[in-house]
Design a protein around this motif. Structure first.
Motif, PDB file in Angstrom:
ATOM      1  N   ALA A 180       0.828  -1.254   0.339  1.00  0.00           N
ATOM      2  CA  ALA A 180       0.254  -0.574   0.345  1.00  0.00           C
ATOM      3  C   ALA A 180       0.559   1.086  -0.303  1.00  0.00           C
ATOM      4  CB  ALA A 180      -1.332  -0.017   1.054  1.00  0.00           C
ATOM      5  N   ASP A 181       0.448   2.207  -0.782  1.00  0.00           N
ATOM      6  CA  ASP A 181       1.474   3.016  -1.010  1.00  0.00           C
ATOM      7  C   ASP A 181       0.324   4.919  -1.018  1.00  0.00           C
ATOM      8  OD1 ASP A 181       2.745   5.822  -1.474  1.00  0.00           O
ATOM      9  OD2 ASP A 181       3.375   5.386  -3.185  1.00  0.00           O
ATOM     10  N   THR A 182      -0.416   4.984   0.266  1.00  0.00           N
ATOM     11  CA  THR A 182      -1.583   5.906  -0.038  1.00  0.00           C
ATOM     12  C   THR A 182      -0.819   7.284  -0.040  1.00  0.00           C
ATOM     13  OG1 THR A 182      -0.627   6.699   2.347  1.00  0.00           O
ATOM     14  CG2 THR A 182      -1.684   4.959   2.422  1.00  0.00           C
ATOM     15  N   VAL A 183       0.299   7.424  -0.658  1.00  0.00           N
ATOM     16  CA  VAL A 183       0.716   9.398  -1.729  1.00  0.00           C
ATOM     17  C   VAL A 183      -0.410   8.454  -2.348  1.00  0.00           C
ATOM     18  CG1 VAL A 183       2.392  10.052  -2.067  1.00  0.00           C
ATOM     19  CG2 VAL A 183       2.122   9.909  -0.154  1.00  0.00           C
ATOM     20  N   ALA A 184      -0.293   7.326  -2.939  1.00  0.00           N
ATOM     21  CA  ALA A 184      -0.200   7.303  -4.579  1.00  0.00           C
ATOM     22  C   ALA A 184      -1.749   6.782  -4.584  1.00  0.00           C
ATOM     23  CB  ALA A 184       0.303   5.242  -5.406  1.00  0.00           C
ATOM     24  N   TRP A 185      -2.184   7.351  -4.164  1.00  0.00           N
ATOM     25  CA  TRP A 185      -3.992   7.132  -3.845  1.00  0.00           C
ATOM     26  C   TRP A 185      -4.628   8.963  -4.220  1.00  0.00           C
ATOM     27  CZ3 TRP A 185      -5.469   4.018   1.299  1.00  0.00           C
ATOM     28  CH2 TRP A 185      -4.902   2.897   1.316  1.00  0.00           C
ATOM     29  N   LYS A 186      -4.168   9.561  -4.169  1.00  0.00           N
ATOM     30  CA  LYS A 186      -4.350  10.852  -4.505  1.00  0.00           C
ATOM     31  C   LYS A 186      -5.009  11.473  -3.461  1.00  0.00           C
ATOM     32  CE  LYS A 186      -1.561  10.914  -8.834  1.00  0.00           C
ATOM     33  NZ  LYS A 186      -1.779  10.484  -9.687  1.00  0.00           N
ATOM     34  N   ALA A 187      -5.428  10.891  -2.005  1.00  0.00           N
ATOM     35  CA  ALA A 187      -6.577  11.533  -1.166  1.00  0.00           C
ATOM     36  C   ALA A 187      -6.326  12.888  -1.435  1.00  0.00           C
ATOM     37  CB  ALA A 187      -6.791  10.389  -0.356  1.00  0.00           C
ATOM     38  N   ASP A 188      -7.662  13.379  -0.891  1.00  0.00           N
ATOM     39  CA  ASP A 188      -7.316  15.169  -0.170  1.00  0.00           C
ATOM     40  C   ASP A 188      -6.783  14.906   1.130  1.00  0.00           C
ATOM     41  OD1 ASP A 188      -9.185  16.375  -2.867  1.00  0.00           O
ATOM     42  OD2 ASP A 188     -10.820  14.908  -1.653  1.00  0.00           O
ATOM     43  N   ALA A 189      -6.850  14.276   1.847  1.00  0.00           N
ATOM     44  CA  ALA A 189      -5.830  14.217   2.584  1.00  0.00           C
ATOM     45  C   ALA A 189      -5.161  12.728   3.288  1.00  0.00           C
ATOM     46  CB  ALA A 189      -6.846  14.986   3.815  1.00  0.00           C
ATOM     47  N   THR A 190      -4.767  13.183   4.496  1.00  0.00           N
ATOM     48  CA  THR A 190      -4.320  11.168   5.079  1.00  0.00           C
ATOM     49  C   THR A 190      -4.366  11.764   6.512  1.00  0.00           C
ATOM     50  OG1 THR A 190      -3.192  10.282   2.540  1.00  0.00           O
ATOM     51  CG2 THR A 190      -2.821   9.839   4.840  1.00  0.00           C
ATOM     52  N   ILE A 191      -4.585  11.158   6.978  1.00  0.00           N
ATOM     53  CA  ILE A 191      -4.490  11.233   8.575  1.00  0.00           C
ATOM     54  C   ILE A 191      -3.866   9.899   9.403  1.00  0.00           C
ATOM     55  CG2 ILE A 191      -6.632  12.462   8.952  1.00  0.00           C
ATOM     56  CD1 ILE A 191      -8.059  10.535   9.833  1.00  0.00           C
ATOM     57  N   ALA A 192      -3.215   9.709  10.027  1.00  0.00           N
ATOM     58  CA  ALA A 192      -2.099   8.772  11.173  1.00  0.00           C
ATOM     59  C   ALA A 192      -3.308   8.088  12.354  1.00  0.00           C
ATOM     60  CB  ALA A 192      -0.561   9.257  11.170  1.00  0.00           C
ATOM     61  N   ALA A 193      -3.765   8.771  12.372  1.00  0.00           N
ATOM     62  CA  ALA A 193      -4.874   8.133  13.744  1.00  0.00           C
ATOM     63  C   ALA A 193      -6.623   9.110  13.510  1.00  0.00           C
ATOM     64  CB  ALA A 193      -4.553   9.348  14.676  1.00  0.00           C
ATOM     65  N   PRO A 194      -7.624   8.707  13.925  1.00  0.00           N
ATOM     66  CA  PRO A 194      -9.168   9.228  14.061  1.00  0.00           C
ATOM     67  C   PRO A 194      -9.322  10.539  13.982  1.00  0.00           C
ATOM     68  CG  PRO A 194      -8.903   7.091  14.730  1.00  0.00           C
ATOM     69  CD  PRO A 194      -7.454   7.311  14.907  1.00  0.00           C
ATOM     70  N   GLY A 195      -8.225  10.549  15.076  1.00  0.00           N
ATOM     71  CA  GLY A 195      -8.682  12.164  16.016  1.00  0.00           C
ATOM     72  C   GLY A 195      -8.096  13.320  15.159  1.00  0.00           C
ATOM     73  N   ALA A 196      -7.487  13.065  13.906  1.00  0.00           N
ATOM     74  CA  ALA A 196      -6.710  13.799  13.310  1.00  0.00           C
ATOM     75  C   ALA A 196      -7.553  14.335  12.248  1.00  0.00           C
ATOM     76  CB  ALA A 196      -5.335  13.083  11.930  1.00  0.00           C
ATOM     77  N   LEU A 197      -9.012  14.131  12.005  1.00  0.00           N
ATOM     78  CA  LEU A 197      -9.821  13.988  11.110  1.00  0.00           C
ATOM     79  C   LEU A 197     -10.641  15.632  12.054  1.00  0.00           C
ATOM     80  CD1 LEU A 197     -11.609  13.455   8.447  1.00  0.00           C
ATOM     81  CD2 LEU A 197     -13.310  12.143   9.901  1.00  0.00           C
ATOM     82  N   LEU A 198     -10.888  15.814  12.934  1.00  0.00           N
ATOM     83  CA  LEU A 198     -10.963  16.736  13.623  1.00  0.00           C
ATOM     84  C   LEU A 198     -10.372  17.967  12.744  1.00  0.00           C
ATOM     85  CD1 LEU A 198     -11.894  15.259  16.930  1.00  0.00           C
ATOM     86  CD2 LEU A 198     -13.688  15.579  15.366  1.00  0.00           C
ATOM     87  N   ASN A 199      -9.078  17.568  12.851  1.00  0.00           N
ATOM     88  CA  ASN A 199      -7.983  19.306  13.136  1.00  0.00           C
ATOM     89  C   ASN A 199      -8.805  19.342  11.388  1.00  0.00           C
ATOM     90  OD1 ASN A 199      -6.683  18.805  15.026  1.00  0.00           O
ATOM     91  ND2 ASN A 199      -5.529  17.740  14.415  1.00  0.00           N
ATOM     92  N   LEU A 200      -8.572  18.456  10.651  1.00  0.00           N
ATOM     93  CA  LEU A 200      -8.962  18.894   8.927  1.00  0.00           C
ATOM     94  C   LEU A 200     -10.882  19.706   9.299  1.00  0.00           C
ATOM     95  CD1 LEU A 200      -8.333  15.643   7.308  1.00  0.00           C
ATOM     96  CD2 LEU A 200      -6.771  17.688   7.966  1.00  0.00           C
ATOM     97  N   LEU A 201     -11.607  18.756  10.028  1.00  0.00           N
ATOM     98  CA  LEU A 201     -12.886  19.291   9.898  1.00  0.00           C
ATOM     99  C   LEU A 201     -12.879  21.239  10.573  1.00  0.00           C
ATOM    100  CD1 LEU A 201     -14.896  16.297  11.100  1.00  0.00           C
ATOM    101  CD2 LEU A 201     -14.380  17.583   8.478  1.00  0.00           C
ATOM    102  N   ARG A 202     -11.992  21.188  11.932  1.00  0.00           N
ATOM    103  CA  ARG A 202     -11.614  21.976  12.643  1.00  0.00           C
ATOM    104  C   ARG A 202     -11.329  23.612  11.311  1.00  0.00           C
ATOM    105  NH1 ARG A 202      -9.252  19.306  16.734  1.00  0.00           N
ATOM    106  NH2 ARG A 202     -10.784  19.033  18.424  1.00  0.00           N
ATOM    107  N   MET A 203     -10.501  23.011  10.328  1.00  0.00           N
ATOM    108  CA  MET A 203      -9.841  24.264   9.457  1.00  0.00           C
ATOM    109  C   MET A 203     -10.494  24.568   8.140  1.00  0.00           C
ATOM    110  SD  MET A 203      -6.149  21.759   9.174  1.00  0.00           S
ATOM    111  CE  MET A 203      -5.938  23.167   7.126  1.00  0.00           C
ATOM    112  N   ALA A 204     -11.454  23.543   8.494  1.00  0.00           N
ATOM    113  CA  ALA A 204     -13.112  24.253   7.364  1.00  0.00           C
ATOM    114  C   ALA A 204     -13.487  25.686   7.658  1.00  0.00           C
ATOM    115  CB  ALA A 204     -14.487  23.329   7.100  1.00  0.00           C
TER     116      ALA A 204
END
Length: 221
Positions: free
Chosen positions: A197-221
Motif C-alpha cells: 500500500a502506498d497511500t500517497v499514490a492514492w491521491k486522497a485529498d488528505a491522509t490521517i495517521a490516527a482517527p482524531g486527526a480528522l478533527l483538525n481537518l474539520l476544524r480548519m473548514a
C-alpha cells in the motif's frame, strides 16, 4: 480544509472498527478444524480489509479462481457470523471522533463492502453506531466499491449533494469510489494497509495517521 461539509462517511473495517481478530479467528478455525497449525493474527491483520478473499488467501493460499473457493468462503462466512462481535473493537480515538462530529452538528454514516448479513447485526450490536444516519452495505446497491454507487446512495439517504460529504477509508478502492462520487476523500493510514500500500499514490485529498486527526481537518473548514 474541507469547506461546506455537512456529513462524514466512513468505511467500516480498518477505519472505524478493528475486526481483524474475529475475521482472522474465523479463517484460522478452518485451518485447525483440518488439523493444520494455527497462524498468528499478525499474518491475517494486513488482509482483513479484503474480507473472505483476504482471509482465505492467508489461511490456505487460495484465490477466488481456485476450485472449491466458493464452498470455503461460505464456511468462513458461517464461522465469522457466529463470532463477529467477540473480539472486534472500536479503534482508539474513534468514539471521541464520532462524539465531536455529533457535537458539530454534522451527519455521519458508514459505507462498506461488507454485506448486510454482517453489517447490520454488527452495527446494531455496537453502541458507536447509534447516531449513524445511514449504513450502506456492499449489497445495498447493485455495485460495491470502487464503484461510486454506494456512496451516492449514502448521500441520497442523507439528502445531501455528494460534494458536501467527506469519505474516509483505509483502502485505495475507498479513495477511488469517493473521487468518482465527487466527494472529498481522506485516507486512513492507520487501517488494514497491505504490504504494497502506498497511500500517497492514492491521491486522497488528505491522509490521517490516527482517527482524531480528522478533527483538525474539520476544524480548519
Amino acid at each position: 480544509m474541507f469547506k461546506d461539509t455537512d456529513a462524514v462517511l466512513f468505511d467500516l473495517d480498518g477505519t472505524l472498527i478493528d475486526s481483524a481478530p474475529d475475521l482472522g479467528a474465523a479463517a484460522d478455525k478452518m485451518r485447525t478444524d483440518r488439523g493444520l497449525e494455527s497462524l498468528p493474527l499478525a499474518l491475517y491483520r494486513p488482509m482483513a480489509g479484503a474480507g473472505a478473499r483476504g482471509m482465505l488467501a492467508v489461511a490456505f493460499g487460495l484465490t477466488p479462481e481456485d476450485v472449491g473457493f466458493g464452498d470455503l468462503r461460505e464456511e468462513f462466512f458461517s464461522n465469522y457470523e457466529s463470532r463477529m462481535t467477540e473480539s472486534t473493537s472500536v479503534f482508539e480515538g474513534v468514539a471521541d471522533l464520532i462524539a465531536r462530529i455529533d457535537q458539530m452538528g454534522l451527519k455521519w454514516g458508514v459505507v462498506t463492502n461488507k454485506s448486510a448479513r454482517f453489517t447490520l447485526p454488527l452495527t446494531r450490536a455496537m453502541p458507536l453506531f447509534s447516531t449513524a444516519k445511514t449504513i450502506i452495505s456492499g449489497d445495498t446497491t447493485p455495485h460495491a466499491k470502487p464503484h461510486p454507487a454506494p456512496l451516492l446512495e449514502a448521500a441520497r439517504q442523507l439528502d445531501l449533494v455528494p460534494g458536501r460529504c467527506i469519505y474516509v477509508g483505509d483502502d485505495e478502492r475507498d479513495i477511488v469510489a469517493g473521487r468518482a462520487a465527487g466527494m472529498p476523500t481522506v485516507a486512513a493510514a492507520y487501517g488494514y494497509l497491505g504490504k504494497t500500500a502506498d497511500t500517497v499514490a492514492w491521491k486522497a485529498d488528505a491522509t490521517i495517521a490516527a482517527p482524531g486527526a480528522l478533527l483538525n481537518l474539520l476544524r480548519m473548514a
